[in-house]
Structure formats: structure tokens, C-alpha cells
Design a protein around this motif. Sequence first.
Motif, PDB file in Angstrom:
ATOM      1  N   VAL A 135      54.564 -67.420  14.390  1.00 27.20           N
ATOM      2  CA  VAL A 135      54.701 -66.676  15.639  1.00 27.20           C
ATOM      3  C   VAL A 135      53.600 -65.630  15.678  1.00 27.20           C
ATOM      4  N   ALA A 136      52.762 -65.688  16.700  1.00 22.53           N
ATOM      5  CA  ALA A 136      51.623 -64.774  16.812  1.00 22.53           C
ATOM      6  C   ALA A 136      51.594 -64.136  18.186  1.00 22.53           C
ATOM      7  N   MET A 137      50.966 -62.984  18.264  1.00 18.05           N
ATOM      8  CA  MET A 137      50.782 -62.293  19.537  1.00 18.05           C
ATOM      9  C   MET A 137      49.376 -62.573  20.062  1.00 18.05           C
ATOM     10  N   ALA A 138      49.262 -62.853  21.348  1.00 13.54           N
ATOM     11  CA  ALA A 138      47.948 -63.090  21.936  1.00 13.54           C
ATOM     12  C   ALA A 138      47.102 -61.827  21.978  1.00 13.54           C
ATOM     13  N   THR A 139      47.702 -60.697  21.641  1.00 15.35           N
ATOM     14  CA  THR A 139      46.951 -59.440  21.567  1.00 15.35           C
ATOM     15  C   THR A 139      46.089 -59.357  20.306  1.00 15.35           C
ATOM     16  N   LEU A 140      46.288 -60.275  19.349  1.00 12.80           N
ATOM     17  CA  LEU A 140      45.452 -60.302  18.149  1.00 12.80           C
ATOM     18  C   LEU A 140      44.006 -60.633  18.519  1.00 12.80           C
ATOM     19  N   SER A 141      43.109 -60.378  17.598  1.00 13.98           N
ATOM     20  CA  SER A 141      41.704 -60.718  17.836  1.00 13.98           C
ATOM     21  C   SER A 141      41.549 -62.234  17.900  1.00 13.98           C
ATOM     22  N   GLU A 142      40.462 -62.679  18.531  1.00 10.58           N
ATOM     23  CA  GLU A 142      40.231 -64.113  18.645  1.00 10.58           C
ATOM     24  C   GLU A 142      40.103 -64.762  17.275  1.00 10.58           C
ATOM     25  N   ASP A 143      39.390 -64.125  16.360  1.00  6.22           N
ATOM     26  CA  ASP A 143      39.212 -64.699  15.029  1.00  6.22           C
ATOM     27  C   ASP A 143      40.537 -64.838  14.286  1.00  6.22           C
ATOM     28  N   GLU A 144      41.414 -63.842  14.428  1.00  5.42           N
ATOM     29  CA  GLU A 144      42.702 -63.939  13.743  1.00  5.42           C
ATOM     30  C   GLU A 144      43.581 -65.004  14.373  1.00  5.42           C
ATOM     31  N   LEU A 145      43.515 -65.143  15.681  1.00  4.67           N
ATOM     32  CA  LEU A 145      44.263 -66.211  16.347  1.00  4.67           C
ATOM     33  C   LEU A 145      43.789 -67.580  15.875  1.00  4.67           C
ATOM     34  N   VAL A 146      42.481 -67.738  15.702  1.00  3.06           N
ATOM     35  CA  VAL A 146      41.935 -68.995  15.183  1.00  3.06           C
ATOM     36  C   VAL A 146      42.498 -69.271  13.794  1.00  3.06           C
ATOM     37  N   GLN A 147      42.488 -68.253  12.949  1.00  2.00           N
ATOM     38  CA  GLN A 147      42.983 -68.425  11.578  1.00  2.00           C
ATOM     39  C   GLN A 147      44.469 -68.805  11.564  1.00  2.00           C
ATOM     40  N   ARG A 148      45.272 -68.090  12.350  1.00  3.32           N
ATOM     41  CA  ARG A 148      46.710 -68.371  12.376  1.00  3.32           C
ATOM     42  C   ARG A 148      46.987 -69.783  12.897  1.00  3.32           C
ATOM     43  N   ALA A 149      46.277 -70.171  13.941  1.00  2.82           N
ATOM     44  CA  ALA A 149      46.487 -71.497  14.531  1.00  2.82           C
ATOM     45  C   ALA A 149      46.036 -72.610  13.587  1.00  2.82           C
ATOM     46  N   THR A 150      44.989 -72.357  12.848  1.00  2.00           N
ATOM     47  CA  THR A 150      44.447 -73.365  11.939  1.00  2.00           C
ATOM     48  C   THR A 150      45.356 -73.592  10.739  1.00  2.00           C
ATOM     49  N   GLU A 151      45.992 -72.523  10.266  1.00  2.00           N
ATOM     50  CA  GLU A 151      46.726 -72.590   9.004  1.00  2.00           C
ATOM     51  C   GLU A 151      48.206 -72.955   9.161  1.00  2.00           C
ATOM     52  N   THR A 152      48.667 -73.227  10.381  1.00  2.00           N
ATOM     53  CA  THR A 152      50.075 -73.523  10.583  1.00  2.00           C
ATOM     54  C   THR A 152      50.276 -74.920  11.148  1.00  2.00           C
ATOM     55  N   ASP A 153      51.501 -75.408  11.085  1.00  2.00           N
ATOM     56  CA  ASP A 153      51.843 -76.703  11.671  1.00  2.00           C
ATOM     57  C   ASP A 153      52.280 -76.550  13.119  1.00  2.00           C
ATOM     58  N   ALA A 154      53.176 -75.610  13.353  1.00  2.00           N
ATOM     59  CA  ALA A 154      53.674 -75.330  14.700  1.00  2.00           C
ATOM     60  C   ALA A 154      53.349 -73.885  15.036  1.00  2.00           C
ATOM     61  N   LEU A 155      53.095 -73.627  16.320  1.00  2.00           N
ATOM     62  CA  LEU A 155      52.633 -72.301  16.716  1.00  2.00           C
ATOM     63  C   LEU A 155      53.361 -71.838  17.967  1.00  2.00           C
ATOM     64  N   VAL A 156      53.779 -70.576  17.938  1.00  2.00           N
ATOM     65  CA  VAL A 156      54.340 -69.911  19.108  1.00  2.00           C
ATOM     66  C   VAL A 156      53.496 -68.674  19.362  1.00  2.00           C
ATOM     67  N   VAL A 157      52.962 -68.548  20.563  1.00  4.91           N
ATOM     68  CA  VAL A 157      52.141 -67.375  20.898  1.00  4.91           C
ATOM     69  C   VAL A 157      52.791 -66.645  22.061  1.00  4.91           C
ATOM     70  N   MET A 158      53.031 -65.362  21.854  1.00  4.86           N
ATOM     71  CA  MET A 158      53.681 -64.527  22.854  1.00  4.86           C
ATOM     72  C   MET A 158      52.693 -63.501  23.412  1.00  4.86           C
ATOM     73  N   LYS A 159      53.151 -62.780  24.453  1.00  2.00           N
ATOM     74  CA  LYS A 159      52.367 -61.706  25.084  1.00  2.00           C
ATOM     75  C   LYS A 159      51.034 -62.245  25.591  1.00  2.00           C
ATOM     76  N   ILE A 160      51.091 -63.170  26.518  1.00  5.98           N
ATOM     77  CA  ILE A 160      49.881 -63.849  26.995  1.00  5.98           C
ATOM     78  C   ILE A 160      49.138 -62.994  28.026  1.00  5.98           C
ATOM     79  N   GLY A 161      49.548 -63.055  29.282  1.00  6.38           N
ATOM     80  CA  GLY A 161      48.934 -62.231  30.324  1.00  6.38           C
ATOM     81  C   GLY A 161      47.429 -62.285  30.336  1.00  6.38           C
ATOM     82  N   ARG A 162      46.810 -61.108  30.318  1.00  5.29           N
ATOM     83  CA  ARG A 162      45.349 -61.003  30.392  1.00  5.29           C
ATOM     84  C   ARG A 162      44.647 -61.529  29.136  1.00  5.29           C
ATOM     85  N   ASN A 163      45.426 -61.861  28.101  1.00  2.00           N
ATOM     86  CA  ASN A 163      44.838 -62.384  26.862  1.00  2.00           C
ATOM     87  C   ASN A 163      44.619 -63.891  26.902  1.00  2.00           C
TER      88      ASN A 163
END
Length: 246
Positions: free
Chosen positions: A163-191
Motif C-alpha cells: 500500500v503506497a501513497m501517490a504523494t511519494l516521490s516518483e522514484d520511490e513509487l517506481v521502487q515500491r511498484a517494482t518490488e511487490t506483487d500486488a499494489l494499492v495506491v491511495m491519495k491520487i488527485g493531482r499526483n
Amino acid sequence: MSSATGSTTGKVICAGLGPGDPELMSVKSWRAIQGAGHVAYFRKEGRKGQARTLVDGLLPEGVTEHAMEYPVTTEIHFSDPEYNRILSEFYDRWADTLAEIAQTENVVVLCEGDPFLYGSYMHLYTRLQGRAAQEIIPGITGMSGCWTASGQPITWGDDVVTVAMATLSEDELVQRATETDALVVMKIGRNLPKLRRALERAGKLQDAWLVERGTMPSQTVQKLTELTGDVPYFSIVLVHGQGRRP
């Protein structure tokens, strides 16, 4: 779940309301609301508030309502020290108010989803420790409502879900998405643009789904690649796991 309180006769009850469909509220939360003399809920200034909307028609006659209006939303970035100062004062003030009510009466605080999963009540919970008795009623999470709405299991077998927040940096979002099997991203909006780029870099954009207002009458479910226009802040992006199964 409670905290030491001395001689108080009331308590603060935080009622998890579930993901948005009032019928997904627990019987325990419903009973707490039905018996409430005081009800408090968070909202943006000038708005009714999602939590308050979910209990339309359920509040008992004569209940006293306490609208806890956020002093800031997106006007100040959360990394600005002023943001934390203003919000801290806000939570301090409402913790004082709730503790005072709970000296003699119960007060029910409404919370969308589950109070202990990114819920605003957590900031009151820590401030009320030792000052008022508290009871936390869990609720079905918003993300659970969303992945059910997608019509696909979020995990299989040994899948790891992140479970990740879209408020994270782009690089951290890439890392989290790459290293997991399933992904939930919250707080989208302007991100959203940043999240799109991150999922594309992680090779998961084609598998991503966007759920807006999960379980509510206005719910929408669509492939993220087919989305046009803006999305609400409280949308959720899903990448389903495809793990082991018999």
C-alpha cells in the motif's frame, strides 16, 4: 480498546463506517450511532463531509453534532513546517473538546473506512491517551471496497501486497511498484501524472486499474490507461497480484 481515564463516566467511541456504502457499516457502529448523544466528524470547510453523509437518516433525534473542520487541505504542502503546526493545533483543540465531553457523556466520532488505517482519528487517539476512555470500532477499508468493485482478487497464494501513497516521490513509487506483487495506491488527485510515469517505468501501467468512489452509487472502475481527465484525491489505483493458485 481503551485508555485509562480516572473517574470519567463517558468515553470517546470512534466508529468505522466502512468504504462508502452505508450497508457495509458494521452492526456495532450502527448501534453506537443510534445511541449517540454527541456525534463528531471531520470535514473540509464549507462541505458536509463524507462521514456525515454516510449516516444521513441514522442519527437519533436531539443528537448534538460537532463538525471538525480541517484548517488546511492542499493550500500548504505537507512538507511545510507550518502545515504540521496548524494541524497539530487543530487536533489538540479537538482532543480537548472530546475529552471534556467524555467526562460525563459518550461521544461518537465518525470515520470513513477503518479508523486505524490512515484515518484522521489516529491523531486524536494518541492525544486522548490517559485523558478519556476510548473504544475503536473497526470498519471495512476503502481499499477493500475498491478491489472488490474491480471484480478481481487483489492477491493469490503468496502474493505480497504493498500500500503506497501517490504523494511519494516518483522514484520511490517506481521502487515500491517494482518490488511487490500486488499494489494499492491511495491519495491520487493531482499526483496522477507522476503515478502514471512511475507505473510505466515499473512495467505495470498496462495492468493498473482506477476505482473512483468505490461501493458508492457513483462508483467507476476503469483501466488506468483508458482514463481521461482528472480524478478525485480519494481514488484508488490497483495492480492485482497473479500469484500461486491450485
